[in-house]
Design an enzyme around this catalytic site. Structure first.
Site, PDB file in Angstrom:
ATOM      1  CE  LYS A 185       8.664  10.700  -8.388  1.00  0.00           C
ATOM      2  NZ  LYS A 185       9.583  10.907  -7.236  1.00  0.00           N
ATOM      3  CD  GLU A 261       9.928  -6.256  -9.058  1.00  0.00           C
ATOM      4  OE1 GLU A 261      10.145  -6.705  -7.909  1.00  0.00           O
ATOM      5  OE2 GLU A 261       9.703  -6.975 -10.038  1.00  0.00           O
ATOM      6  CB  CYS A 295      11.237  -4.858  -1.614  1.00  0.00           C
ATOM      7  SG  CYS A 295      12.448  -5.342  -2.829  1.00  0.00           S
ATOM      8  CD  GLU A 392       7.655  -3.790   2.577  1.00  0.00           C
ATOM      9  OE1 GLU A 392       6.841  -3.073   1.992  1.00  0.00           O
ATOM     10  OE2 GLU A 392       8.617  -4.337   2.012  1.00  0.00           O
TER      11      GLU A 392
HETATM   12  P1  ADP Z   1       7.740   5.239   0.535  1.00  0.00           P
HETATM   13  O1  ADP Z   1       6.417   5.347   1.238  1.00  0.00           O
HETATM   14  O2  ADP Z   1       8.593   4.195   1.096  1.00  0.00           O
HETATM   15  O3  ADP Z   1       8.432   6.550   0.329  1.00  0.00           O
HETATM   16  P2  ADP Z   1       6.545   5.270  -2.045  1.00  0.00           P
HETATM   17  O4  ADP Z   1       5.910   4.126  -2.735  1.00  0.00           O
HETATM   18  O5  ADP Z   1       5.672   6.357  -1.503  1.00  0.00           O
HETATM   19  O6  ADP Z   1       7.443   4.669  -0.909  1.00  0.00           O
HETATM   20  O7  ADP Z   1       7.615   5.959  -2.976  1.00  0.00           O
HETATM   21  C1  ADP Z   1       8.309   5.322  -4.016  1.00  0.00           C
HETATM   22  C2  ADP Z   1       8.355   6.240  -5.231  1.00  0.00           C
HETATM   23  O8  ADP Z   1       7.019   6.482  -5.658  1.00  0.00           O
HETATM   24  C3  ADP Z   1       8.964   7.614  -4.981  1.00  0.00           C
HETATM   25  O9  ADP Z   1       9.721   7.980  -6.120  1.00  0.00           O
HETATM   26  C4  ADP Z   1       7.749   8.490  -4.836  1.00  0.00           C
HETATM   27  O10 ADP Z   1       7.988   9.841  -5.179  1.00  0.00           O
HETATM   28  C5  ADP Z   1       6.789   7.860  -5.823  1.00  0.00           C
HETATM   29  N1  ADP Z   1       5.372   8.172  -5.584  1.00  0.00           N
HETATM   30  C6  ADP Z   1       4.758   8.423  -4.401  1.00  0.00           C
HETATM   31  N2  ADP Z   1       3.459   8.684  -4.582  1.00  0.00           N
HETATM   32  C7  ADP Z   1       3.207   8.602  -5.916  1.00  0.00           C
HETATM   33  C8  ADP Z   1       2.043   8.759  -6.736  1.00  0.00           C
HETATM   34  N3  ADP Z   1       0.863   9.067  -6.225  1.00  0.00           N
HETATM   35  N4  ADP Z   1       2.182   8.574  -8.066  1.00  0.00           N
HETATM   36  C9  ADP Z   1       3.361   8.241  -8.602  1.00  0.00           C
HETATM   37  N5  ADP Z   1       4.484   8.093  -7.891  1.00  0.00           N
HETATM   38  C10 ADP Z   1       4.429   8.260  -6.558  1.00  0.00           C
END
Ligand code: ADP
Length: 485
Positions: A185, A261, A295, A392
């Site tokens: 994804k 990560e 990161c 961060e």
């Molecule tokens: P940012 O806040 O910088 O966008 P995220 O950690 O929210 O970073 O996003 C990184 C990835 O995690 C994206 O692919 C996002 O769609 C996914 N993501 C966000 N929320 C969830 C969740 N609850 N479960 C699984 N994946 C998630």
């Protein structure tokens, strides 16, 4: 597909559907979402949005392939397929880089660098495919025992938007060479380059279902993957907050294996005896590369008192010279932040810093009036309790702190809940090694920053170590013919 144009490639066909079983499909519910160009704030196109139902279909395809056709493919053949994929990606460097610049906003020169690293990463892991080995174990004379290093199975991979293609390659390289199948994804902010890449997966000859690529939101498709009962492993790169959510979902569903990560607040330490001109270039690159959206960004800078004043004046001048603007201009170093949300978050931290009494040496404001551009920002007069020192920011914002002694800076460097990367700048080898040994970080750079190689990696990704993330040991114990005990 939809026909899109970039300033450097002219028109090209952009896939917009879900890539499942080597085919392009609409989502079951036919949902779509808009992809925004961060340089102009305009809609680029819409792509299919995966829901739980689509996740189920993609996982089933990956399962079928893992139990069937992919299992029969020899290690040598897996390696050959990865080499082929790398060759096709390399041939399409200009297109991939242009799509990345369009969707992510990174400068075209940096995007080309990313594609080069993608190709290198795939070739690196291609070479490992036929070098996965087990052991024999000397237990007793009546038994023959050995271990097999087997793939884990169906792996879900969730990646962020800061290096859309590179994170994709870091994830698929070790997973595919060890014989797993994947449901990937991508981040909702940056789905486009992976969709272009999907066509190359088919062209390279990977069997259907080996690598499925879906666009969608974290809360829907991401959550469905992390709590899925038929996913054997989930690999995630992103924020610490979501990392926790994913680990909980894995624990309360089928206890799937998890690798994460997450974030960083990495210390970048400059001693009095460092080569000042070189160091300023590395410190500048350490924080402002990829607009601070790394990161491992060197966001906490510590400078020894003897050169502090000289350093800050020169660094400020250097930061102000970074060209911020159109990613498709060859001279651009820094493009826009990824989204309105990130822009707002970063500006909020900047305001917090000012309110807390830190001195904003340069930047601290928007660049231009269109797109999510933020000027390179430096804060001095900071204290360890300030939010800008602890959290961060993931943007072009750093803090500078003066220090006296080595012990003091090691303690300050380690005063963080993170431990991803660190750097030390000095001409004294003894200082370099002592500080490297005592700083808690997965990667330490000496007299440089952000220099990654597939061999060494960052955190626990890349290198030979990453193979362990995608294999599990099975031990087989055979009783030899002979008298019963
Ligand atoms: P940012 O806040 O910088 O966008 P995220 O950690 O929210 O970073 O996003 C990184 C990835 O995690 C994206 O692919 C996002 O769609 C996914 N993501 C966000 N929320 C969830 C969740 N609850 N479960 C699984 N994946 C998630």
């Amino acid at each position: 597909t939809t026909t899109l144009k970039t300033p450097v490639t002219g028109p090209y066909e952009q896939p917009t559907a879900l890539f499942i079983n080597n085919e392009w499909v609409e989502g079951v519910d036919k949902k779509t979402f808009e992809v925004i160009n961060p340089s102009t704030e305009e809609v680029i196109c819409s792509v299919a949005e995966a829901t739980e139902k689509d996740v189920d279909i993609a996982v089933a395809a990956a399962r079928k392939s893992f139990e069937g056709e992919w299992r029969k493919v020899t290690p040598q053949e897996r390696g050959r397929l990865l080499y082929k994929l790398a060759d096709i990606a390399e041939k399409n460097t200009d297109l991939l880089a242009a799509v990345e610049s369009l969707d992510n906003g990174k400068s075209i020169t940096m995007a080309k660098g990313d594609v080069g690293a993608v190709v290198g990463c795939l070739r690196y892991y291609a070479g490992y495919a036929d070098k996965i080995e087990g052991k024999t174990i000397d237990t007793n004379p009546d038994t023959f025992s050995y271990t097999r290093s087997e793939p884990i199975g169906v792996c879900a991979q969730i990646i962020p938007w800061n290096f859309p293609l590179l994170m994709f390659a870091w994830k698929i390289g070790p997973a595919l060479c060890t014989g797993n199948t994947i449901v990937m994804k991508t981040a909702e902010q940056t789905p486009l380059s992976a969709l272009v890449f999907a066509n190359f997966v088919k062209e390279a000859g990977f069997p259907p279902g080996v690598l499925n690529i879906i666009s969608g939101f974290g809360k829907v498709a991401g959550a469905a993957l992390s709590s899925h009962m038929d996913v054997d492993k989930i690999a995630f790169t992103g924020s610490t907050l979501i990392g926790r959510t994913i680990m909980k979902a894995a624990a309360s569903s089928n206890l799937k294996k998890v690798t994460l990560e997450l974030g960083g607040k990495s210390p970048n330490i400059v001693f009095d005896d460092a080569d000042i001109e070189q160091t300023i270039s590395w410190v500048n690159f350490g924080i402002y590369f990829n607009h601070g959206q790394c990161c491992c960004a060197g966001s906490r800078i510590y400078v020894q008192e003897g050169i502090y004043d000289k350093f800050i004046a020169a660094f400020k001048k250097r930061a102000e010279q970074n060209t911020v603007g159109d990613p498709f201009d060859n001279n651009t170093f820094q493009g826009p932040q990824i989204s309105q949300l990130q822009y707002d978050r970063i500006m909020h931290y900047i305001e917090e810093g000012k309110k807390a009494g830190a001195t904003c040496e340069t930047g601290g404001e928007r660049h231009g009036d269109k797109g999510y551009f933020i000027k390179p920002t430096i804060f001095s007069d900071v204290t360890p309790d300030m939010k800008i020192m602890q959290e961060e920011i993931f943007g072009p914002v750093c803090t500078i702190t003066k220090f006296k002694t080595e012990d003091e800076v090691i303690a300050a460097g380690n005063d963080s809940t993170y431990g991803l990367a660190a750097a030390v700048h000095t001409r004294d080898l003894n200082t370099a090694i002592r500080v490297s040994n005592n700083i808690r970080a997965g990667t330490v750079w000496v007299n440089q920053y952000n220099m990654l190689s597939h061999q060494s990696g960052i955190g626990r990704e890349l290198g030979e170590a990453a193979l362990a993330n995608y294999t599990q040991n099975k031990s087989v114990s055979i009783r030899l013919a002979g008298p019963l005990f």
